[in-house]
Design a protein around this motif. Structure first.
Motif, PDB file in Angstrom:
ATOM      1  N   GLY A  57      -6.738   1.156   8.821  1.00 23.69           N
ATOM      2  CA  GLY A  57      -6.731   1.458   7.430  1.00 23.69           C
ATOM      3  C   GLY A  57      -7.862   1.821   6.660  1.00 23.69           C
ATOM      4  O   GLY A  57      -7.910   1.841   5.358  1.00 23.69           O
ATOM      5  N   THR A  78      -7.194   9.091   3.869  1.00 18.29           N
ATOM      6  CA  THR A  78      -7.011   8.376   4.979  1.00 18.29           C
ATOM      7  C   THR A  78      -6.635   9.269   6.271  1.00 18.29           C
ATOM      8  O   THR A  78      -6.882   8.675   7.410  1.00 18.29           O
ATOM      9  CB  THR A  78      -6.109   7.228   4.768  1.00 18.29           C
ATOM     10  N   SER A 115     -11.063  -1.262   4.881  1.00  9.75           N
ATOM     11  CA  SER A 115      -9.900  -1.610   4.252  1.00  9.75           C
ATOM     12  C   SER A 115      -9.746  -3.236   4.545  1.00  9.75           C
ATOM     13  O   SER A 115      -8.832  -3.918   3.587  1.00  9.75           O
ATOM     14  CB  SER A 115      -8.791  -0.937   5.083  1.00  9.75           C
ATOM     15  N   SER A 118     -12.912  -4.155   1.643  1.00  8.10           N
ATOM     16  CA  SER A 118     -13.049  -3.221   0.318  1.00  8.10           C
ATOM     17  C   SER A 118     -14.536  -2.907   0.061  1.00  8.10           C
ATOM     18  O   SER A 118     -14.822  -2.685  -1.090  1.00  8.10           O
ATOM     19  CB  SER A 118     -12.269  -3.616  -0.781  1.00  8.10           C
ATOM     20  N   HIS A 168       3.545  -9.943  -2.853  1.00 11.50           N
ATOM     21  CA  HIS A 168       3.201  -9.586  -1.387  1.00 11.50           C
ATOM     22  C   HIS A 168       3.042 -11.201  -0.870  1.00 11.50           C
ATOM     23  O   HIS A 168       2.157 -12.100  -1.433  1.00 11.50           O
ATOM     24  CB  HIS A 168       1.850  -8.929  -0.984  1.00 11.50           C
ATOM     25  N   HIS A 246      -7.281 -13.261  -4.205  1.00  8.36           N
ATOM     26  CA  HIS A 246      -6.700 -11.914  -3.512  1.00  8.36           C
ATOM     27  C   HIS A 246      -6.045 -11.131  -4.497  1.00  8.36           C
ATOM     28  O   HIS A 246      -5.312 -11.760  -5.351  1.00  8.36           O
ATOM     29  CB  HIS A 246      -5.841 -12.568  -2.338  1.00  8.36           C
ATOM     30  N   ILE A 273      -1.712  -0.114  -6.281  1.00  9.90           N
ATOM     31  CA  ILE A 273      -2.865  -0.424  -5.384  1.00  9.90           C
ATOM     32  C   ILE A 273      -4.070  -0.372  -6.420  1.00  9.90           C
ATOM     33  O   ILE A 273      -4.000   0.507  -7.475  1.00  9.90           O
ATOM     34  CB  ILE A 273      -3.046   0.438  -4.363  1.00  9.90           C
ATOM     35  N   GLY A 277      -6.561   0.397   0.750  1.00 13.08           N
ATOM     36  CA  GLY A 277      -6.400  -0.412   1.641  1.00 13.08           C
ATOM     37  C   GLY A 277      -5.529  -1.567   1.109  1.00 13.08           C
ATOM     38  O   GLY A 277      -5.202  -2.726   2.072  1.00 13.08           O
ATOM     39  N   ASP A 278      -5.279  -1.792  -0.014  1.00 14.18           N
ATOM     40  CA  ASP A 278      -4.490  -2.927  -0.600  1.00 14.18           C
ATOM     41  C   ASP A 278      -3.214  -2.952  -0.203  1.00 14.18           C
ATOM     42  O   ASP A 278      -2.532  -1.914   0.165  1.00 14.18           O
ATOM     43  CB  ASP A 278      -4.678  -2.743  -1.999  1.00 14.18           C
ATOM     44  N   ARG A 279      -2.472  -4.234   0.225  1.00 14.94           N
ATOM     45  CA  ARG A 279      -1.271  -4.291   0.297  1.00 14.94           C
ATOM     46  C   ARG A 279      -0.613  -4.996  -0.831  1.00 14.94           C
ATOM     47  O   ARG A 279      -0.880  -6.265  -1.077  1.00 14.94           O
ATOM     48  CB  ARG A 279      -0.939  -5.083   1.693  1.00 14.94           C
ATOM     49  N   VAL A 280       0.263  -4.292  -1.468  1.00 13.54           N
ATOM     50  CA  VAL A 280       1.090  -4.421  -2.672  1.00 13.54           C
ATOM     51  C   VAL A 280       2.398  -4.301  -2.668  1.00 13.54           C
ATOM     52  O   VAL A 280       2.927  -3.394  -1.963  1.00 13.54           O
ATOM     53  CB  VAL A 280       0.359  -3.631  -3.859  1.00 13.54           C
ATOM     54  N   SER A 281       3.144  -5.280  -3.168  1.00 12.54           N
ATOM     55  CA  SER A 281       4.746  -5.204  -3.454  1.00 12.54           C
ATOM     56  C   SER A 281       5.302  -5.715  -4.694  1.00 12.54           C
ATOM     57  O   SER A 281       4.191  -6.509  -5.209  1.00 12.54           O
ATOM     58  CB  SER A 281       5.368  -5.785  -2.165  1.00 12.54           C
TER      59      SER A 281
END
Length: 307
Positions: A57, A78, A115, A118, A168, A246, A273, A277-281
């Motif tokens: 990542g 990436t 990732s 950061s 997330h 986070h 984001i 590298g962020d995991r966002v939902s």
């Protein structure tokens, strides 16, 4: 009689030694760029070599030379990195990288960002990006997209009924979300006093669907400003060993469309984001209320309301 545990794994297995040997053979990390000057439309080649562990990542970003925030990248890639400690990619210089200036150039650096943390792992030497003749011409004629300074008096809007959905989820534990709200100056605008004020909601515990329906924020803005909503997980462990911060997502939205249609408006947008590298939902919703009276005073128009 003492009997050794023959099934116990050795502290340093052959696999571990191979990994250490690989890191040692790489030596010092570096990120090299094929040119120190490039014009719009030209391509540069990046070669990197890492002495530290990496992941699939990880990403490489283009930044202003003085920028220290990994989230403030101009562009990123990436594809081609793929978590390898050594590699090469080609990067084409685009017109939007070059800001309007009398020289029509911008001094930048490439940075390899982890990732997982950061954090910047390695940085290239500076590269000067030069605009074409068309860029220089548009810069002098005001066609660059940079607005003139907006020195109008701020108008106070109200942000209320904030709630988020489907944030997330962590693999272990829960989320304690908090929303931070800031007013950002528009592109090319000066930072003014109302841009230095930060707003913060209360913390909602153990939820990925938090709501702040009773909290209201009165926020001064000008037409060129932007609103930035950032959601963070502020969970604290039960043993008070660590405080967890986070990133859960952010939303940046321009003010002008709301001022063009004053009154009460309900908004729902998908969270975005901060870094690749962020995991966002999930989504963020809120109500924005713009006072008609403030717009009337600002424009100098007299309106007669008949009952």
């Amino acid at each position: 009689m003492f009997r050794p545990n023959l099934n116990r794994q050795r502290s340093y297995s052959e696999t571990d030694l191979d990994a250490v040997s690989e890191l040692s053979s790489l030596g010092q990390s570096h990120l090299r760029v094929s040119h120190t000057t490039a014009r719009v439309g030209e391509s540069v080649t990046l070669n990197w070599e890492l002495a530290s562990p990496c992941s699939a990542g990880d990403w490489i970003g283009l930044f202003d030379s003085a920028e220290t925030d990994a989230a403030s990248f101009l562009d990123y890639k990436t594809r081609g990195v793929n978590g390898t400690r050594q590699g090469m990619i080609t990067w084409t210089i685009r017109a939007e990288y070059v800001t309007a200036s009398s020289e029509g150039s911008r001094r930048c650096v490439f940075q390899y960002v982890s990732s997982m943390s950061s954090e910047v792992q390695i940085k290239s030497e500076p590269i000067s990006l030069i605009g074409s003749g068309d860029n220089l011409l548009s810069s002098g004629s005001g066609g660059s997209g940079i607005e003139q300074d907006d020195m109008s008096q701020p108008i106070t809007i109200t942000i209320s009924s904030i709630y988020a959905s489907d944030l997330h989820k962590p693999m272990i534990g829960s989320r304690d979300p908090v929303v931070f709200l800031k007013v950002l100056p528009g592109r090319g605008q000066l930072t003014r006093d109302h841009h230095r004020v930060a707003y913060k909601t209360a913390k909602q515990k153990c939820t990925t669907n938090p709501f702040w329906l009773t909290e209201r924020f009165h926020v001064p803005v000008t037409p060129s400003d932007q609103l930035e909503f950032t959601i963070q997980d502020r969970r604290v462990s039960k043993l008070l060993i660590f405080s967890h911060k986070h990133f859960l997502g952010r939303l940046i939205i321009g003010i002008r469309p709301f001022l063009d249609h004053p009154g009460r408006q309900e908004i729902t947008r998908s969270l975005g984001i901060r870094t690749p590298g962020d995991r966002v939902s999930g989504t963020l919703s809120f109500v924005i209320t713009t006072p008609l009276e403030g717009l009337i005073r600002e424009s100098g128009i007299t309106v007669c309301v008949c009952s």
